[in-house]
Scaffold this motif. Sequence first.
Motif, PDB file in Angstrom:
ATOM      1  N   ALA A 163      83.682 -10.910  41.156  1.00  0.00           N
ATOM      2  CA  ALA A 163      84.158 -11.818  39.863  1.00  0.00           C
ATOM      3  C   ALA A 163      84.897 -10.723  39.101  1.00  0.00           C
ATOM      4  O   ALA A 163      85.857 -10.978  38.277  1.00  0.00           O
ATOM      5  CB  ALA A 163      82.923 -12.319  39.425  1.00  0.00           C
ATOM      6  N   THR A 164      84.233  -9.527  38.729  1.00  0.00           N
ATOM      7  CA  THR A 164      84.874  -8.857  37.710  1.00  0.00           C
ATOM      8  C   THR A 164      86.112  -8.234  38.274  1.00  0.00           C
ATOM      9  O   THR A 164      86.980  -8.007  37.398  1.00  0.00           O
ATOM     10  CB  THR A 164      83.652  -7.326  37.558  1.00  0.00           C
ATOM     11  N   LYS A 165      86.363  -7.869  39.592  1.00  0.00           N
ATOM     12  CA  LYS A 165      87.700  -7.429  40.171  1.00  0.00           C
ATOM     13  C   LYS A 165      88.628  -8.747  39.974  1.00  0.00           C
ATOM     14  O   LYS A 165      89.843  -8.281  39.558  1.00  0.00           O
ATOM     15  CB  LYS A 165      87.265  -7.196  41.616  1.00  0.00           C
ATOM     16  N   LYS A 166      88.236  -9.725  40.022  1.00  0.00           N
ATOM     17  CA  LYS A 166      89.178 -11.007  39.982  1.00  0.00           C
ATOM     18  C   LYS A 166      89.692 -10.991  38.679  1.00  0.00           C
ATOM     19  O   LYS A 166      91.009 -11.215  38.401  1.00  0.00           O
ATOM     20  CB  LYS A 166      88.607 -12.512  40.542  1.00  0.00           C
ATOM     21  N   VAL A 167      88.767 -11.198  37.694  1.00  0.00           N
ATOM     22  CA  VAL A 167      89.305 -11.101  36.324  1.00  0.00           C
ATOM     23  C   VAL A 167      90.113 -10.003  35.763  1.00  0.00           C
ATOM     24  O   VAL A 167      90.848 -10.190  35.054  1.00  0.00           O
ATOM     25  CB  VAL A 167      87.851 -11.063  35.398  1.00  0.00           C
ATOM     26  N   THR A 168      89.807  -8.694  36.297  1.00  0.00           N
ATOM     27  CA  THR A 168      90.452  -7.579  36.067  1.00  0.00           C
ATOM     28  C   THR A 168      91.853  -7.536  36.600  1.00  0.00           C
ATOM     29  O   THR A 168      92.866  -7.268  36.016  1.00  0.00           O
ATOM     30  CB  THR A 168      89.823  -6.353  36.688  1.00  0.00           C
TER      31      THR A 168
END
Length: 116
Positions: free
Chosen positions: A107-112
């Motif tokens: 999820a963090t990677k997608k947001v980033t």
Amino acid sequence: MNIQEMLQGKKEWRAHVARVKALPQDYQIVYNEIQKYLFRVGPVELSIGIGLLSGIVDLFEEGASLGKGVLEVTGRDVAAFCDELIKGSKTYTDIYEDSVNQAMNKATKKVTDKMK
């Protein structure tokens, strides 16, 4: 697992349950709580769990034969006693924590990536 192994496993489990039922009442209560705890938390490998439960019954039988109360054997913090027994074993809690961490990382990677 073939039928013979299943039948042998059932026979061993019944003998195990009979040993638990022969323990004093306070030991039975604590054993049942330990069993519930271990089935919820782990260990993942069933063979470790069954061997572990038999070892607990051995310990409880010895404690009872010496006239000790169950909490003299386990200590007052029974969950800590259980955690010490499974220390170093992969548990269901470990697997769940790993899956949560992986989901958070994705999820963090997608947001980033979207922010770039």
